[in-house]
Design a protein around this motif. Sequence first.
Motif, PDB file in Angstrom:
ATOM      1  N   GLU A  57      -6.798  11.582  -1.106  1.00  0.00           N
ATOM      2  CA  GLU A  57      -8.110  11.473  -1.748  1.00  0.00           C
ATOM      3  C   GLU A  57      -7.946  11.230  -3.243  1.00  0.00           C
ATOM      4  OE1 GLU A  57      -9.958  15.126  -0.480  1.00  0.00           O
ATOM      5  OE2 GLU A  57     -10.777  14.192   1.332  1.00  0.00           O
ATOM      6  N   ALA A  58      -7.012  11.944  -3.868  1.00  0.00           N
ATOM      7  CA  ALA A  58      -6.758  11.752  -5.303  1.00  0.00           C
ATOM      8  C   ALA A  58      -6.299  10.318  -5.576  1.00  0.00           C
ATOM      9  CB  ALA A  58      -5.721  12.758  -5.799  1.00  0.00           C
ATOM     10  N   PHE A  59      -5.482   9.776  -4.682  1.00  0.00           N
ATOM     11  CA  PHE A  59      -5.014   8.402  -4.813  1.00  0.00           C
ATOM     12  C   PHE A  59      -6.177   7.424  -4.791  1.00  0.00           C
ATOM     13  CE2 PHE A  59      -3.400   4.625  -2.302  1.00  0.00           C
ATOM     14  CZ  PHE A  59      -2.697   4.029  -3.341  1.00  0.00           C
ATOM     15  N   PHE A  60      -7.058   7.569  -3.814  1.00  0.00           N
ATOM     16  CA  PHE A  60      -8.180   6.635  -3.701  1.00  0.00           C
ATOM     17  C   PHE A  60      -9.180   6.796  -4.840  1.00  0.00           C
ATOM     18  CE2 PHE A  60      -6.626   6.749   0.756  1.00  0.00           C
ATOM     19  CZ  PHE A  60      -6.242   5.421   0.826  1.00  0.00           C
TER      20      PHE A  60
ATOM     21  N   ALA B 265       0.839  -1.204   0.000  1.00  0.00           N
ATOM     22  CA  ALA B 265       0.000   0.000   0.000  1.00  0.00           C
ATOM     23  C   ALA B 265       0.873   1.252   0.000  1.00  0.00           C
ATOM     24  CB  ALA B 265      -0.933  -0.001   1.206  1.00  0.00           C
ATOM     25  N   LEU B 266       1.901   1.252   0.822  1.00  0.00           N
ATOM     26  CA  LEU B 266       2.813   2.397   0.888  1.00  0.00           C
ATOM     27  C   LEU B 266       3.522   2.603  -0.448  1.00  0.00           C
ATOM     28  CD1 LEU B 266       3.875   4.519   2.918  1.00  0.00           C
ATOM     29  CD2 LEU B 266       5.760   2.943   3.375  1.00  0.00           C
ATOM     30  N   ASP B 267       3.968   1.522  -1.063  1.00  0.00           N
ATOM     31  CA  ASP B 267       4.645   1.611  -2.354  1.00  0.00           C
ATOM     32  C   ASP B 267       3.707   2.105  -3.456  1.00  0.00           C
ATOM     33  OD1 ASP B 267       6.971   0.709  -1.137  1.00  0.00           O
ATOM     34  OD2 ASP B 267       6.719  -1.367  -1.829  1.00  0.00           O
ATOM     35  N   ARG B 268       2.462   1.648  -3.424  1.00  0.00           N
ATOM     36  CA  ARG B 268       1.492   2.113  -4.430  1.00  0.00           C
ATOM     37  C   ARG B 268       1.230   3.596  -4.274  1.00  0.00           C
ATOM     38  NH1 ARG B 268      -3.376  -1.980  -5.752  1.00  0.00           N
ATOM     39  NH2 ARG B 268      -3.700  -0.414  -7.363  1.00  0.00           N
ATOM     40  N   LEU B 269       1.094   4.056  -3.039  1.00  0.00           N
ATOM     41  CA  LEU B 269       0.884   5.484  -2.812  1.00  0.00           C
ATOM     42  C   LEU B 269       2.092   6.275  -3.290  1.00  0.00           C
ATOM     43  CD1 LEU B 269      -0.595   7.950  -1.697  1.00  0.00           C
ATOM     44  CD2 LEU B 269       0.371   7.388   0.562  1.00  0.00           C
ATOM     45  N   ASP B 270       3.285   5.825  -2.943  1.00  0.00           N
ATOM     46  CA  ASP B 270       4.498   6.527  -3.343  1.00  0.00           C
ATOM     47  C   ASP B 270       4.609   6.595  -4.869  1.00  0.00           C
ATOM     48  OD1 ASP B 270       6.885   7.936  -2.733  1.00  0.00           O
ATOM     49  OD2 ASP B 270       8.062   6.115  -2.984  1.00  0.00           O
TER      50      ASP B 270
ATOM     51  N   GLU C  91       4.303   9.591  -9.958  1.00  0.00           N
ATOM     52  CA  GLU C  91       3.781   9.675 -11.328  1.00  0.00           C
ATOM     53  C   GLU C  91       3.075  10.995 -11.600  1.00  0.00           C
ATOM     54  OE1 GLU C  91       1.171   6.353 -11.753  1.00  0.00           O
ATOM     55  OE2 GLU C  91       2.822   4.899 -11.691  1.00  0.00           O
ATOM     56  N   ARG C  92       2.455  11.541 -10.591  1.00  0.00           N
ATOM     57  CA  ARG C  92       1.665  12.762 -10.775  1.00  0.00           C
ATOM     58  C   ARG C  92       2.381  14.028 -10.323  1.00  0.00           C
ATOM     59  NH1 ARG C  92      -1.202   8.566 -10.967  1.00  0.00           N
ATOM     60  NH2 ARG C  92      -3.142   8.345 -12.052  1.00  0.00           N
ATOM     61  N   GLY C  93       3.626  13.880  -9.923  1.00  0.00           N
ATOM     62  CA  GLY C  93       4.397  15.044  -9.508  1.00  0.00           C
ATOM     63  C   GLY C  93       3.909  15.675  -8.218  1.00  0.00           C
TER      64      GLY C  93
END
Length: 111
Positions: free
Chosen positions: A70-73, A44-49, A54-56
């Motif tokens: 929120e943007a991540f989810f 989960a931490l790696d996916r968030l990172d 990717e989105r700067g």
Amino acid sequence: MPRASTKAASLADGPTLASTRDYWTLHLRSEGKSDRTVSTYLRALDRLDGFLAERGMPRTLEGIRREHLEAFFVALAELGNAPATISILFRALRPFWRWLEEEDEIERSPM
């Protein structure tokens, strides 16, 4: 730019998700978390990172805000992830931010 330079620049701004990952892992192991739980939390931490990179978006602990999470989810849902998957990721990230508060690494959790 070489990856090491990017990482050094991030660390100059303060601790990042990546720079605290090993300490988080150590903490989870010291609490006796199962290998599966540790793996879930770290994924989960790696996916968030990865998403933030990717989105700067900010990747320093103090730079990450509620709107970034929120943007991540929202992005996970838009990519077709099942609600159960999103829930697991949410529940895997919440203890990380709580731990950072307890360690005085951040003043307030963005969760």
